[in-house]
Design a protein around this motif. Structure first.
Motif, PDB file in Angstrom:
ATOM      1  N   MET A 123       0.812  -1.213   0.000  1.00 23.55           N
ATOM      2  CA  MET A 123       0.000   0.000   0.000  1.00 23.55           C
ATOM      3  C   MET A 123       0.846   1.264   0.000  1.00 23.55           C
ATOM      4  SD  MET A 123       0.027   1.389   3.313  1.00 23.55           S
ATOM      5  CE  MET A 123      -1.233   1.458   4.555  1.00 23.55           C
ATOM      6  N   ALA A 124       2.038   1.201   0.599  1.00 25.60           N
ATOM      7  CA  ALA A 124       2.919   2.365   0.585  1.00 25.60           C
ATOM      8  C   ALA A 124       3.291   2.739  -0.840  1.00 25.60           C
ATOM      9  CB  ALA A 124       4.167   2.079   1.416  1.00 25.60           C
ATOM     10  N   LEU A 125       3.701   1.756  -1.622  1.00 27.73           N
ATOM     11  CA  LEU A 125       4.057   2.021  -3.020  1.00 27.73           C
ATOM     12  C   LEU A 125       2.848   2.510  -3.805  1.00 27.73           C
ATOM     13  CD1 LEU A 125       6.110   1.925  -5.326  1.00 27.73           C
ATOM     14  CD2 LEU A 125       5.527  -0.485  -5.653  1.00 27.73           C
ATOM     15  N   SER A 126       1.695   1.898  -3.566  1.00 23.82           N
ATOM     16  CA  SER A 126       0.477   2.296  -4.272  1.00 23.82           C
ATOM     17  C   SER A 126       0.108   3.745  -3.972  1.00 23.82           C
ATOM     18  CB  SER A 126      -0.673   1.358  -3.877  1.00 23.82           C
ATOM     19  OG  SER A 126      -1.880   1.727  -4.494  1.00 23.82           O
ATOM     20  N   MET A 127       0.211   4.147  -2.707  1.00 19.48           N
ATOM     21  CA  MET A 127      -0.157   5.524  -2.346  1.00 19.48           C
ATOM     22  C   MET A 127       0.795   6.544  -2.962  1.00 19.48           C
ATOM     23  SD  MET A 127      -1.564   5.375   1.607  1.00 19.48           S
ATOM     24  CE  MET A 127       0.036   4.963   2.316  1.00 19.48           C
ATOM     25  N   VAL A 128       2.083   6.221  -3.003  1.00 20.89           N
ATOM     26  CA  VAL A 128       3.054   7.157  -3.589  1.00 20.89           C
ATOM     27  C   VAL A 128       2.849   7.272  -5.095  1.00 20.89           C
ATOM     28  CG1 VAL A 128       5.505   7.547  -4.041  1.00 20.89           C
ATOM     29  CG2 VAL A 128       4.754   6.867  -1.753  1.00 20.89           C
TER      30      VAL A 128
ATOM     31  N   GLY B  25      11.506  15.772  -5.605  1.00 21.02           N
ATOM     32  CA  GLY B  25      12.099  16.454  -4.455  1.00 21.02           C
ATOM     33  C   GLY B  25      11.140  16.730  -3.325  1.00 21.02           C
ATOM     34  N   GLY B  26       9.907  16.238  -3.432  1.00 22.80           N
ATOM     35  CA  GLY B  26       8.871  16.527  -2.444  1.00 22.80           C
ATOM     36  C   GLY B  26       9.018  15.733  -1.153  1.00 22.80           C
TER      37      GLY B  26
ATOM     38  N   GLU C 223      14.016   5.304  -2.554  1.00 21.16           N
ATOM     39  CA  GLU C 223      14.186   4.891  -3.952  1.00 21.16           C
ATOM     40  C   GLU C 223      13.873   6.016  -4.931  1.00 21.16           C
ATOM     41  OE1 GLU C 223      13.264   0.090  -4.122  1.00 21.16           O
ATOM     42  OE2 GLU C 223      11.678   1.506  -4.621  1.00 21.16           O
ATOM     43  N   ARG C 224      12.855   6.832  -4.598  1.00 22.14           N
ATOM     44  CA  ARG C 224      12.331   7.774  -5.573  1.00 22.14           C
ATOM     45  C   ARG C 224      12.768   9.220  -5.288  1.00 22.14           C
ATOM     46  NH1 ARG C 224       8.730   4.619  -8.374  1.00 22.14           N
ATOM     47  NH2 ARG C 224       7.693   6.341  -9.462  1.00 22.14           N
ATOM     48  N   GLY C 225      13.644   9.389  -4.298  1.00 22.28           N
ATOM     49  CA  GLY C 225      14.223  10.705  -4.063  1.00 22.28           C
ATOM     50  C   GLY C 225      13.358  11.676  -3.293  1.00 22.28           C
TER      51      GLY C 225
END
Length: 338
Positions: free
Chosen positions: A45-50, A62-63, A83-85
């Protein structure tokens, strides 16, 4: 063996363990979500929400991601942020497992506490209020708001498809913990689309208020709705056929009995799910397949659930529960039964 480019690509495709089988041919299978990175289902769910926040333009390069968490959701968001900065701020309380907090820090997360040091209070409402304020006051920040974020439940649709692929003959009962409601309801909604007859059983701690009854303190981490906190929008009462309550003694006693009988270490909420699943198995029609969703591994709780001194200090040791669970496993035929 496959080669992946990101740790998050290892999320999913977790195994099923046949825990036990009755003489009438019914069986209880455990969906071992602890085989996800960091031993938790919450990475789904963490990946899905991001990804949803990115797609909707609410999260830009950068957020900052902000979330109220008791630990496992924070682990997932810390991984995805690294992973996504993105920067990640976890709003936490003293109820969280220290190992989870240390792991978040190791991945560069910022921890903001709403309780004083040594206070074990579960302060969900205070956490969420502060998380919302921090995100609002920051530029290029998003409060992922796991309790009310539809992308939470959407992240579990692949789990349902994994079950349908592994069990084409069908699943009769799906049993899972209810905290945000995302894992059970997200999985259950998709699974019911694929297998319309599946029965959903939700499990929460005694003291949680999602299924009614008096509220109170509890030690099971990452599950339930404590008094004073609103029940999340993802808890779909029309989807859940039955809600059950399990005490800390029952949940933790099940964890301890399971470890000694089978070598499997699971977290406290998973112990509660297994406790209720064993009783569901006893009453199930012959030939039924029951699947219990185990959202957390037990290695994070060696200093708590599996620590006699910690348990005794909180009056949680209950040999009768451990004996009852052991007897049920022996009655049904535990891991390895043909």
């Amino acid at each position: 063996m496959r080669i992946v480019n990101r740790l998050s690509e290892l999320i999913g495709d977790t195994p099923l363990l046949a825990l036990c089988r009755t003489g009438s041919g019914s069986r209880l299978l455990l969906k071992l979500e602890q085989f996800n990175p960091y031993g938790t289902a919450k990475l789904r769910m963490a990946l899905s929400m991001v990804l949803d926040a990115e797609a909707g333009g609410r999260l830009r390069p950068g957020g900052r991601i902000v979330e109220s968490t008791s630990g496992n959701t924070g682990l997932g968001l810390a991984l995805v942020a690294a992973e996504r900065g993105y920067r990640f701020t976890a709003v936490v309380d003293g109820h969280a497992c220290p190992d989870k907090l240390r792991a978040m820090l190791a991945m560069g997360a910022e921890l903001v506490y709403v309780t004083e040091e040594g206070d074990e209070e579960l302060a969900t409402a205070a956490r969420e209020e502060l998380a919302a304020r921090l995100a609002k006051d920051s530029g290029n920040a998003v409060f992922t708001e796991q309790h009310n974020n539809p992308a939470n439940a959407e992240g579990y649709r692949p789990l349902a498809r994994e079950l349908a692929k592994a069990l084409p003959e069908g699943v009769d009962h799906l049993i899972g913990a209810v905290g945000t409601g995302g894992s059970l309801c997200g999985t259950g909604r998709e699974l019911r689309r694929l297998m319309p007859g599946v029965r959903l059983v939700g499990v929460e701690p005694v003291g949680s208020i999602a299924f009614g009854g008096p509220g109170g303190p509890y030690h099971q981490s990452g599950t339930g709705t404590p008094p004073g906190a609103p029940v999340g929008a993802l808890v779909d009462y029309d989807l859940i056929d039955e809600g059950r309550k399990v005490s800390d003694r029952q949940a933790f006693g099940t964890c301890r009995a399971l470890a000694r009988r089978t070598g499997l270490l699971v977290g406290g909420s998973a112990g509660g799910v297994i406790h209720e699943a064993l009783h569901e198995l006893r009453a199930a029609p012959p030939g039924s397949t029951l699947v219990a969703l185990l959202n957390d591994s037990g290695e994070k709780y060696l200093d708590t659930v599996f620590n006699d001194a910690w348990m005794a200090e909180r009056d949680l040791l209950d040999p009768d529960v451990e004996r009852e669970v052991g007897d049920l496993l022996e009655e049904f035929g535990s891991v390895g039964a043909s």
